[in-house]
Design a protein around this motif. Structure first.
Motif, PDB file in Angstrom:
ATOM      1  N   THR A 189      32.034  15.500   6.903  1.00  0.00           N
ATOM      2  CA  THR A 189      30.972  14.870   6.079  1.00  0.00           C
ATOM      3  C   THR A 189      29.835  15.452   6.278  1.00  0.00           C
ATOM      4  O   THR A 189      29.939  15.505   7.289  1.00  0.00           O
ATOM      5  CB  THR A 189      29.904  13.050   6.273  1.00  0.00           C
ATOM      6  N   ALA A 212      36.528   4.492   5.343  1.00  0.00           N
ATOM      7  CA  ALA A 212      35.230   4.930   4.452  1.00  0.00           C
ATOM      8  C   ALA A 212      35.124   5.869   3.944  1.00  0.00           C
ATOM      9  O   ALA A 212      35.138   6.155   2.699  1.00  0.00           O
ATOM     10  CB  ALA A 212      34.234   4.446   4.682  1.00  0.00           C
ATOM     11  N   SER A 216      35.296   8.720   0.731  1.00  0.00           N
ATOM     12  CA  SER A 216      33.500   8.597   0.440  1.00  0.00           C
ATOM     13  C   SER A 216      33.247   9.786   0.146  1.00  0.00           C
ATOM     14  O   SER A 216      33.572  10.871  -0.548  1.00  0.00           O
ATOM     15  CB  SER A 216      32.790   7.692   0.802  1.00  0.00           C
ATOM     16  N   GLU A 261      32.714   0.836   3.990  1.00  0.00           N
ATOM     17  CA  GLU A 261      32.938   1.618   3.004  1.00  0.00           C
ATOM     18  C   GLU A 261      31.734   2.166   1.299  1.00  0.00           C
ATOM     19  O   GLU A 261      31.999   2.843   0.840  1.00  0.00           O
ATOM     20  CB  GLU A 261      34.324   1.826   2.024  1.00  0.00           C
ATOM     21  N   ARG A 262      31.549   0.583   0.970  1.00  0.00           N
ATOM     22  CA  ARG A 262      30.009   0.717  -0.262  1.00  0.00           C
ATOM     23  C   ARG A 262      29.082   1.688   0.407  1.00  0.00           C
ATOM     24  O   ARG A 262      28.723   2.614  -0.516  1.00  0.00           O
ATOM     25  CB  ARG A 262      29.642  -0.505  -0.419  1.00  0.00           C
ATOM     26  N   CYS A 264      29.379   4.469   2.665  1.00  0.00           N
ATOM     27  CA  CYS A 264      29.470   5.503   2.378  1.00  0.00           C
ATOM     28  C   CYS A 264      29.908   6.116   1.450  1.00  0.00           C
ATOM     29  O   CYS A 264      28.999   7.202   0.551  1.00  0.00           O
ATOM     30  CB  CYS A 264      31.396   6.038   2.868  1.00  0.00           C
ATOM     31  N   THR A 265      30.140   5.674   0.617  1.00  0.00           N
ATOM     32  CA  THR A 265      29.996   5.844  -0.961  1.00  0.00           C
ATOM     33  C   THR A 265      28.997   5.790  -1.767  1.00  0.00           C
ATOM     34  O   THR A 265      28.510   7.275  -2.681  1.00  0.00           O
ATOM     35  CB  THR A 265      31.378   4.904  -1.858  1.00  0.00           C
ATOM     36  N   ALA A 268      27.410   9.364  -0.525  1.00  0.00           N
ATOM     37  CA  ALA A 268      28.159  10.388  -0.836  1.00  0.00           C
ATOM     38  C   ALA A 268      28.162  10.899  -2.582  1.00  0.00           C
ATOM     39  O   ALA A 268      27.417  11.606  -2.704  1.00  0.00           O
ATOM     40  CB  ALA A 268      30.004  10.131  -0.721  1.00  0.00           C
ATOM     41  N   GLN A 269      28.003   9.601  -3.456  1.00  0.00           N
ATOM     42  CA  GLN A 269      27.641  10.243  -4.461  1.00  0.00           C
ATOM     43  C   GLN A 269      25.759  10.131  -4.437  1.00  0.00           C
ATOM     44  O   GLN A 269      25.602  11.464  -5.464  1.00  0.00           O
ATOM     45  CB  GLN A 269      27.509   8.590  -5.358  1.00  0.00           C
TER      46      GLN A 269
END
Lengths: 405, 405
Positions: A189, A212, A216, A261-262, A264-265, A268-269
């Protein structure tokens, strides 16, 4: 310019993490540019790093230190990537760690360095070293928002995420990230730092982070350029009251992995929403592939097409460019008559041909929004993948033409 | 905007080829947009086509016709690509061929159709069919320059090449091409039409064309987008006085192949010089690879990097972006300490680090020119490859954002 992105929400302190943020004057005077993150004794941390063959000195040092010791401090600077800086860069990254270790009373291996900014110029050690001492003076648990602000380069908005994981005794998960251009993380990332007080071992943290990141940070792209400095770190301070998560077989693991994961998403978004020059946030959803890899390949080919990206900037429903990108994605034996493309809810291509009931007005209405979803159904399997990207605007060119001036 | 590119040189007529050029009003009134190329009986022709899975109707029809018969006519329109037009597109391409066949007294299979322009809109047959009749009225051997002009879309300059092959009894080789955006030919090209009066069989023409295309049209990129309509055609009218070239073992073949390669290289470079919004013509030379494929991979990764392209637009010797692109090119086991990068004659990276004697002033001096060469030496083998590309400017974004408006 950020699309649908406001300042980050309240970033809850994570017991066991303190942050010191200072303006060390590294590149520009008066701008916060140095973050020291202190972790409680007993913390555990894992990280994933860029797969770019030209890895920055801090990436190499951080990776080696992570293997040698349990981290107590992270030291993060913006303005200079310390990449392509040769032996000097390596010595500078190590010297930064030694300075932190001396002042913090730990081994240099317990310090992880991170840098972001211009590639190829040496770190200004004459300003960085005094900055580290200053940062020690202002360590505080409430420093997350200031840290999110300080690690920015061309980011227009600070990016963070925070939640209380109710299913896990109210453990806290807070994270920050930075990134806006040179974004096409490859198994890694841009810089992202997440911490939780939920006690968890390295193998558990590692499993949660890798899962995650795959869904993401590894599913975003701004310009297809993988940075030399990408890194994502997940820390458990072990200050929480729950029993430690020691295995991915623990029945609590799925809830923890889902929370990571929530986070990281969302982070990332946020990077894509703040992409250099972005005027649109674009979700590319490809389904009906034989495997996830080919769905991803089609999604990234569309996401990297300058022609699709400029059409998105213009708000032009030029589906021919999407179709041409699908066609050149290199999918073996792709049968066009099975391909369907939707722009939002509007079917634009069916069986490889323009949908008979499609009108330009319908397409234009979807493209008038600042958030656009493109669905491509390949019609040859059950796999799917989602990738997020931005458009290509005059401002992307301006920002990157002027970056060093 | 074209970089170092003037109007094409005098395009010598090729005995046996006549061209009719008309303004059929396909997309805009009064602009030449339709070319009919008539080939003498006894001509032979070969072609290479796009590898995009979404192949335009004219590409599919031309390929089928080439297999079925010896061509007598080529019919080429601009304004509409006739791609993504489904069954209707196929019927329209075939109807165009039938119209030419009726008026020219040949079978429809002896007619090859080519289209370029906007994807996804049907051909305006009500204007195309009368245009074909008009084109028959103005067939002339001197029509090459007018044809080069007529096949343009966003091209700012007509592109052609012509030579007398002295070693081959003064045979004539003349060619024209078009292309400016959606340029990343994949085993094919944008539209290019070459003809010679030197008698040669299809296998010989095919060998010469494929060899030439591999080193020319397949080595250019503007934006990484492979078109749905790419095609390159090589015709021998068999009107020359030499004995026919019947085999690649003929001692005259190398001279012929070399001439075709000179023509293709000049035409391919003309496309890059006239790339949409281009302000710089960039030669990427990668040497020291284990095989040509990995050299090509590194060169294309640099050529497609929006960060490198915007730095080139800015005239900024931001070698860190070049280095980052080399690093993410996916070369297995690349040893950075063997990598050397030159900007023109100036060494900027040696052994994976900034060259000790390099100064920004030296780099800036090279970047101030409109023609820039980047050499990357990988230091792990003897293979090499050259790719040509352009920079990424505000005008690229403008041209592609406004293309359909």
């Amino acid at each position: 310019m950020a699309v649908g992105l406001n300042e980050p929400p309240v970033l809850r302190p994570v017991p066991g993490v303190r942050l010191g943020v200072v303006a060390a004057g590294l590149r520009k005077p008066g701008r916060p540019d140095l973050v020291l993150m202190s972790l409680a004794a007993g913390s555990r941390a894992v990280a994933v790093f860029t797969r770019n063959a030209f890895r920055a000195a801090p990436v190499r040092v951080a990776e080696a230190h992570l293997q040698a010791a349990t981290p107590r401090y992270l030291v993060i600077n913006t303005g200079f990537a310390n990449a392509g800086t040769g032996e000097q860069g390596q010595r500078d990254a190590e010297a930064s760690c030694r300075e932190v270790a001396d002042l913090g009373g730990c081994s240099p291996e317990a310090v992880l360095p991170f840098s972001t900014g211009v590639i190829g110029e040496p770190l200004p050690m004459d300003r960085l070293i005094p900055g580290i001492a200053d940062a020690f003076q202002c360590l505080e648990v409430e420093g997350w928002a200031a840290a999110a602000d300080a690690i920015r380069t061309t980011d227009t908005v600070a990016k963070g995420y925070s939640e209380v994981i109710e299913e896990l005794d109210g453990a806290i998960l807070t994270g920050i990230t930075k990134g806006s251009g040179m974004i096409r993380p490859d198994m890694a990332t841009m810089l992202a730092f997440l911490a939780t007080d939920l006690p968890a071992t390295e193998p558990v943290l590692d499993a949660a982070l890798r899962r995650a990141v795959d869904g993401s940070f590894n599913r975003i792209t701004v310009d297809g350029d993988t940075s030399t400095n990408d890194a994502a770190v997940l820390v458990s301070t072990h200050t929480g009251h729950s029993a430690p998560l020691k295995s991915t077989d623990d029945p609590r693991f799925p809830a923890f992995a889902a929370a990571v994961e929530r986070a990281c998403t969302a982070l990332a978004q946020a990077i894509v929403r703040d992409a250099e020059g972005a005027t649109r946030f674009v979700t590319l959803h490809v389904s009906g592939g034989r495997d996830e890899a080919e769905c991803e390949q089609v999604a990234f080919t569309i996401a990297h097409s300058p022609l699709v990206k400029t059409a998105l900037f213009a708000g032009d429903p030029n589906w021919g460019r999407i179709l041409a990108a699908v066609g050149r994605a290199g999918i073996d034996g792709l049968d066009l008559t099975g391909v369907t493309i939707h722009l939002g809810e509007v079917c634009i291509v069916r069986g490889g041909e323009p949908a008979v009931d499609y009108t330009e007005e319908q397409g234009a209405a979807v493209m008038a929004e600042s958030e656009v979803t493109i669905h491509v159904a390949l019609g040859r399997g059950d796999a799917e993948a989602t990738v997020w990207t931005s458009d290509l605007s005059y401002d992307y060119v301006r920002i990157n033409a002027e970056y060093r001036s």
